[in-house]
Design an enzyme around this catalytic site. Structure first.
Site, mmCIF file in Angstrom:
data_model
loop_
_atom_site.group_PDB
_atom_site.id
_atom_site.type_symbol
_atom_site.label_atom_id
_atom_site.label_comp_id
_atom_site.label_asym_id
_atom_site.label_seq_id
_atom_site.Cartn_x
_atom_site.Cartn_y
_atom_site.Cartn_z
ATOM 1 C CG ASP A 1 7.423 9.423 -5.303
ATOM 2 O OD1 ASP A 1 7.100 8.495 -4.523
ATOM 3 O OD2 ASP A 1 8.186 9.257 -6.279
ATOM 4 C CE LYS B 1 10.648 7.113 -5.574
ATOM 5 N NZ LYS B 1 10.073 7.346 -6.886
ATOM 6 C CB VAL C 1 14.999 4.579 -3.754
ATOM 7 C CG1 VAL C 1 15.720 5.607 -4.638
ATOM 8 C CG2 VAL C 1 14.670 5.182 -2.399
ATOM 9 C CD GLU D 1 16.986 -2.003 -4.034
ATOM 10 O OE1 GLU D 1 16.817 -0.801 -4.318
ATOM 11 O OE2 GLU D 1 18.077 -2.464 -3.637
ATOM 12 C CB THR E 1 -0.882 0.054 1.263
ATOM 13 O OG1 THR E 1 -0.057 0.417 2.379
ATOM 14 C CG2 THR E 1 -1.536 -1.282 1.542
HETATM 15 N N1 LIG Z 1 3.735 2.156 -9.174
HETATM 16 C C1 LIG Z 1 5.043 2.129 -9.146
HETATM 17 O O1 LIG Z 1 5.736 2.148 -10.163
HETATM 18 C C2 LIG Z 1 5.720 2.047 -7.832
HETATM 19 C C3 LIG Z 1 5.023 2.015 -6.679
HETATM 20 N N2 LIG Z 1 5.660 1.939 -5.470
HETATM 21 C C4 LIG Z 1 4.883 1.894 -4.258
HETATM 22 O O2 LIG Z 1 4.067 0.740 -4.271
HETATM 23 C C5 LIG Z 1 2.939 0.970 -3.446
HETATM 24 C C6 LIG Z 1 1.702 0.505 -4.183
HETATM 25 O O3 LIG Z 1 1.514 1.245 -5.331
HETATM 26 P P1 LIG Z 1 0.406 0.856 -6.399
HETATM 27 O O4 LIG Z 1 0.238 -0.590 -6.451
HETATM 28 O O5 LIG Z 1 0.773 1.552 -7.623
HETATM 29 O O6 LIG Z 1 -0.892 1.464 -5.759
HETATM 30 P P2 LIG Z 1 -2.386 0.955 -5.889
HETATM 31 O O7 LIG Z 1 -3.250 2.062 -5.461
HETATM 32 O O8 LIG Z 1 -2.629 0.346 -7.212
HETATM 33 O O9 LIG Z 1 -2.445 -0.217 -4.822
HETATM 34 C C7 LIG Z 1 -2.483 -0.010 -3.445
HETATM 35 C C8 LIG Z 1 -3.448 -0.995 -2.872
HETATM 36 O O10 LIG Z 1 -3.418 -0.899 -1.468
HETATM 37 C C9 LIG Z 1 -4.739 -0.947 -0.976
HETATM 38 N N3 LIG Z 1 -4.712 -0.311 0.342
HETATM 39 C C10 LIG Z 1 -4.584 0.961 0.659
HETATM 40 N N4 LIG Z 1 -4.606 1.114 1.991
HETATM 41 C C11 LIG Z 1 -4.742 -0.108 2.510
HETATM 42 C C12 LIG Z 1 -4.855 -0.596 3.834
HETATM 43 N N5 LIG Z 1 -4.806 0.212 4.875
HETATM 44 N N6 LIG Z 1 -4.978 -1.911 3.996
HETATM 45 C C13 LIG Z 1 -5.040 -2.738 2.956
HETATM 46 N N7 LIG Z 1 -4.955 -2.324 1.687
HETATM 47 C C14 LIG Z 1 -4.814 -1.005 1.470
HETATM 48 C C15 LIG Z 1 -5.523 -0.208 -1.999
HETATM 49 O O11 LIG Z 1 -6.893 -0.526 -1.896
HETATM 50 C C16 LIG Z 1 -4.888 -0.728 -3.259
HETATM 51 O O12 LIG Z 1 -5.477 -1.950 -3.643
HETATM 52 C C17 LIG Z 1 2.981 2.440 -3.095
HETATM 53 O O13 LIG Z 1 3.500 2.597 -1.799
HETATM 54 C C18 LIG Z 1 3.950 3.029 -4.100
HETATM 55 O O14 LIG Z 1 4.631 4.132 -3.623
HETATM 56 C C19 LIG Z 1 7.004 1.911 -5.374
HETATM 57 C C20 LIG Z 1 7.769 1.919 -6.486
HETATM 58 C C21 LIG Z 1 7.195 2.036 -7.825
HETATM 59 N N1 LIG Z 2 5.415 7.105 -8.374
HETATM 60 C C1 LIG Z 2 6.750 6.713 -8.258
HETATM 61 C C2 LIG Z 2 6.833 5.243 -8.268
HETATM 62 C C3 LIG Z 2 8.083 4.770 -7.717
HETATM 63 O O1 LIG Z 2 8.456 4.993 -6.586
HETATM 64 C C4 LIG Z 2 7.544 7.214 -9.419
HETATM 65 O O2 LIG Z 2 6.937 7.728 -10.338
HETATM 66 O O3 LIG Z 2 8.764 7.138 -9.395
HETATM 67 NA NA NA Z 3 15.208 0.006 -5.953
#
Ligand SMILES: NC(=O)C1=CN([C@@H]2O[C@H](COP(=O)(O)OP(=O)(O)OC[C@H]3O[C@@H](n4cnc5c(N)ncnc54)[C@H](O)[C@@H]3O)[C@@H](O)[C@H]2O)C=CC1
Ligand SMILES: N[C@@H](CC=O)C(=O)O
Ligand code: NA
Length: 913
Positions: free
Chosen positions: A769, A773, A700, A697, A646
């Site tokens: 964001d 990082k 960032v 990991e 999340t």
């Molecule tokens: N999208 C990307 O390229 C990257 C994302 N991240 C990190 O990954 C994480 C997830 O990102 P996404 O999957 O893109 O987001 P998303 O919004 O698609 O998924 C997050 C999920 O967590 C659920 N959620 C939120 N609060 C919750 C809680 N309290 N309990 C249970 N479930 C909960 C939401 O309902 C959703 O299904 C974030 O922290 C983001 O910063 C990190 C690196 C890259």
């Molecule tokens: N939203 C972030 C996802 C990775 O942490 C980004 O765009 O770099």
């Molecule tokens: Na990384």
């Protein structure tokens, strides 16, 4: 063959038994010579001592059953026993002989056995023995319906015989059956008149079931073209009844009679009756409970079989009761002593006495499932042939006994007073109670022992009365009864003599928070017995079993947030799980998946091929406390990890608690590491203190190895001077594509669609964001910075910053496209590009984020897609920075980064590389 030759050399000057004709003339070969009249039974032990057998077994000229035939020898490959042209003994129980079809199946197995000689021991058809006992009971009770019941028995056999047999054999069998039934009617009538049946009368009646089944099978095998005789074992097997309602085989006499029998009927396939025997005075008797197994074992010893196979309806002996431990495994091998120990604890093995005859000759007994020929079964054999050299395999199996009470007799007057134990147990004996375990510490102040709950009242009353004076005088302080106890026994021959095994057992119980009330381990070293509360017993069993039976890199996982990253991770786990298990022995079990509203839980591991469907079908209301408890405490897997996918601070706030409980944490969520500094420091301290692992990991650069590279530099003594780069996949994508006539809002929408943005894209556009990082990298480098120390350049138009949903924000963003277009055009006019960069200056103890202009030939201007680029300037990389570049956002690369953290955890836990 080797074994025969050896016996010849030792005991006889008879013709070499290795010659087939000689063998045929004397089907039990050299056996009779071993029991020559002046030969004492002691010689049993001399024949083929374990060392002789061991050496012989190592020789290469062994003859194995042809692989193309039914694989009756499965499991035996592990056993260094000679095999070849000697007897194989099979025993088929009542279930195997239940119908005509099943008897045909039994015949097929016998016909498929390539051994030169086969002795097949059969039970009565299923239910027949009970029916026969019932007849006797009814006759004794003068209930005339025994006549019609006997007709039912007769009918059952007639019907079966008509399906199996034809011609003279059918006629012969039916006429013998009629004669037997008519005799039985006369006999039962006599019993009815007397109103009593002696034991031998009863045994005579009951034994007919085996006679009929042996006859039918033997005639059927003959019909299939194999010469076959049936043997009434009452003519051969001589046993002496004992006072304890058991019988002792008279091997010497039995052998003589067997020799005589063979001299009259030299068949290579013999179907023998199980269960029945005679006394030395030729009075019919039975071998009592599980008698047919015992018959097979005795016959196996008499003919010195190469193997005794007990056919039943289970795949073998389990490492624990599979109804209580779903992970229970079929044991490939067990030593005789282990099987003995297991059978005491009620495991569905063999009656201990079944093991004694074969043990003398080190003949393996294989337990196999007639309904599942693919299962190799369990082989019970000498210890040296048992597989398992590893610490874990020192414990073979776990068993429990419920409904016990612990009696504790305590007092200072017991120490150093001879006869106290004798007086206690004399009282127990007087009330006929069965003592299941005893424990006395060397301080001698207390003796405790376990008895069945239903006997404990009588025991405690007897003790109170026997020790009345001692209690009144205070020499004994109490006779205490602790009700509702169970015993958990760990069985394994090498267990107690191998350092660390009991420690592991008790550690597993401690981790499952199970209180041990008493412990006993005899010098036999075959089992360690612990007494615990009955309500804890199944949990204790699972905890102990999983500790010894699961790979130490079995990891129970809780996946929180099955959104873009979490969902992609689940799919990657699904696709890779089998490879990991097979190649690296890493067993990953997703025990639960929780979103904000609903969660799914599993006891064994969610089937990841249908986790999305299960979310709809089997979801329950989400509850993070309950979720963590389920994942960590219910299953006794050796390791637990929470994977937080999340972006929620409230989830991150649980990490500290989880780490305290020994739960590892893996996350791409930046909130914990970029949140309040004191919280972060506490978290890291706790993590190190508790030896739990916390990997992040993907916080960032997504899957790019940024954190691990930085940690590697620091841990090897390099000094970080600065870190700078493009840390946002979203902003990188936006400025790589915000060209020509493209509008800012269009490019933002594309980045969101591609899965680069945070759940709320304003986190990216605001620079927060990137700032997070920068903070994560700064703290990793030892700086004590707060997020508020970083000045951000906010690209979110002022009016859209507050009180708008994500959808509303995206909808209104195009209205503000003009703002950034001007800035971009100005840069372009100067031959430059816009880039959103972050930097950590370690010497100045500062972090920063900026929207900067770079000339078009600068490395930062060369990026494409969601590329991140990070440059580490360090003492070692001073002139040329260490640069990492590649996609820094997106579902697959981010989930891959999280996955590789999971594997890093597995490798920290001991997975092979
Ligand atoms: N999208 C990307 O390229 C990257 C994302 N991240 C990190 O990954 C994480 C997830 O990102 P996404 O999957 O893109 O987001 P998303 O919004 O698609 O998924 C997050 C999920 O967590 C659920 N959620 C939120 N609060 C919750 C809680 N309290 N309990 C249970 N479930 C909960 C939401 O309902 C959703 O299904 C974030 O922290 C983001 O910063 C990190 C690196 C890259
Ligand atoms: N939203 C972030 C996802 C990775 O942490 C980004 O765009 O770099
Ligand atoms: Na990384």
């Amino acid at each position: 063959m080797e074994r025969s030759v050896q016996c010849q050399r030792t005991f006889s000057s008879a013709p070499a038994a290795s010659h087939p004709h000689h063998r045929r003339r004397s089907p039990i070969g050299p056996l009779a010579l071993r029991f020559a009249p002046n030969q004492q039974p002691l010689d049993f032990a001399r024949i083929g001592t374990s060392s002789e057998r061991g050496r012989k077994g190592m020789s290469s000229n062994l003859v194995f059953a042809s692989a193309t035939e039914l694989s009756l020898d499965q499991g035996v490959e592990n056993c260094n026993l000679p095999k070849g042209d000697m007897w194989s003994v099979h025993k088929f129980g009542g279930t195997c002989m239940g119908t005509a079809e099943r008897i045909q199946n039994v015949a097929n197995i016998v016909l498929g056995d390539s051994s030169e000689r086969k002795l097949v021991v059969v039970s009565a058809m299923s239910k027949v023995t009970d029916m026969m006992y019932n007849l006797v009971q009814k006759a004794q009770a003068r209930d005339d319906t025994f006549m019609t019941d006997l007709d039912d028995v007769s009918e059952k056999h007639m019907l079966t015989a008509r399906i199996l047999l034809d011609g003279d054999d059918l006629a012969g069998f039916l006429s013998q059956l009629r004669a037997d039934i008519s005799n039985l009617k006369a006999m039962l009538s006599a019993i009815s008149i007397a109103g009593h049946a002696t034991e031998s009368f009863s045994d005579f009646v009951v034994g007919h079931g085996e006679i009929w089944s042996a006859q039918m099978l033997s005639y059927y095998i003959k019909k299939c073209g194999r010469p076959c005789s049936w043997m009434d074992t009452r003519q051969v097997l001589i046993v002496n009844p004992t006072s304890t309602n058991q019988v002792d085989p008279d091997y010497l006499e039995s052998e003589k009679r067997l020799e005589k029998w063979f001299s009259q009927q030299p068949a290579d396939t013999i179907i023998a009756t199980g269960f029945i025997a005679s006394t030395p005075k030729n009075i019919p008797t039975t071998l009592k409970r599980d008698g047919s197994d015992f018959s097979a074992a005795i016959m196996g010893a008499l003919v010195k079989a190469r193997q005794v196979t007990i056919w039943t309806d289970v795949d073998g002996v389990f490492s624990a009761d599979p109804r209580k431990v779903s992970e229970a495994q079929i044991l490939k091998t067990l030593s005789y002593q282990e099987a003995w120990e297991m059978s005491y604890f009620g495991a569905n093995v063999l009656h201990p006495r079944t093991i004694i005859p074969v043990m003398k000759y080190q003949i393996p007994i294989v337990i196999r499932n007639i309904f599942n020929l693919a299962a190799p079964g369990t082989m019970i054999c000498p210890e040296e042939n048992v597989d398992g050299k590893r610490l874990e395999s020192c414990v073979k199996a776990f068993a429990t006994i419920d409904n016990l009470a612990l009696v504790n007799v305590e007092g200072t007057g017991m120490a150093g007073v001879p006869g106290t134990a004798s007086a206690i147990f004399a009282s127990v004996k007087d009330v006929g109670a069965n003592v299941i375990m005893i424990s006395q510490a060397s301080s001698e102040h207390s003796i405790c022992f376990a008895v069945p709950e239903k006997e404990v009242k009588a025991v405690s009353d007897a003790l109170e009365s026997r020790f009345r004076h001692a209690l009144d005088a205070g020499r004994l302080s109490k006779v205490e009864v602790i009700h509702n106890c169970s015993i958990l026994a760990a069985v394994g021959q090498k267990m107690a003599s191998t350092p660390g095994v009991s420690a592991t057992l008790f550690d597993a119980l401690a981790k499952a928070n199970i209180n041990v009330r008493a412990i006993a381990q005899g010098c036999s070293e075959y089992n360690i017995t612990v007494v615990l509360k009955q309500e804890d017993c199944v949990r204790a069993l699972r905890a102990a079993h999983s500790r010894f039976y699961l790979s130490k890199t079995t990891i129970a996982m809780g996946i929180i947030g099955p959104g873009l990253i979490g969902g992609t991770l689940l799919d990657q786990l699904r696709d890779q799980a089998a490879v990991l298990k097979e190649k690296l022995n890493i067993d990953l079990r997703v025990m639960g998946i929780t979103g904000t509203r609903t969660m799914i839980l599993s006891n064994l591991g969610i089937d990841l091929t249908k986790w999305k469907e299960l979310q709809k079908e089997e979801a329950q209301v989400a509850d993070l406390e309950k979720f963590a408890q389920h994942v960590h405490e219910n299953h006794f897997f050796p390791n637990t990890v929470m994977v937080d996918c999340t972006a929620d601070t409230r989830v991150a706030n649980h990490y500290f608690d989880w780490l305290c409980k020994g739960i590892h944490v893996i996350t791409p969520n930046k909130k914990a590491n970029s949140g309040p500094l004191d919280r972060y420091l506490k978290l890291r301290t706790q993590q190190r203190k508790s030896y739990t692992h916390y990997f992040y990991e993907a916080t960032v650069g997504a899957g790019l190895p940024i954190i691990s590279t930085l940690q590697g530099l620091l841990e090897t003594g390099d000094k970080i001077l600065s870190i700078e780069g493009i840390f946002s996949g979203t902003l990188s994508y936006i400025f790589n594509n915000f060209k020509g006539t493209r509008t800012f809002s269009d490019v933002v929408a594309e980045a969101k669609e591609a899965g680069f943005t945070e759940p709320d894209p304003r986190e990216d556009l605001s620079g927060t964001d990137v700032a997070r990082k920068v903070i994560i990298l700064a703290r990793e480098s030892g700086l004590k910075l707060e997020l508020s120390d970083i000045e951000i350049v906010n690209l979110v138009p002022e009016p859209l910053r507050e009180n708008l949903s994500i959808e509303e924000f995206m909808h209104q963003l195009p209205k503000f496209d003009g703002d950034l277009t001007k800035e971009r055009n100005d840069a372009e006019a100067a031959g430059e590009v816009l880039r959103y960069v972050g930097a950590v200056d370690v010497s100045k103890e500062q972090g920063s984020v900026k929207l900067r202009r770079y000339s078009k030939d600068h490395p930062f201007a060369q990026l494409s897609g969601s590329d991140n680029i990070i440059a580490f300037t360090t003492m070692r990389y001073k002139n040329q920075p260490l640069i990492i570049r590649g996609p820094g956002a997106g579902a697959e690369v981010t989930a891959g980064g999280v996955f590789s953290d999971i594997l890093r955890l597995a490798s920290y836990l001991g997975a092979p590389s």
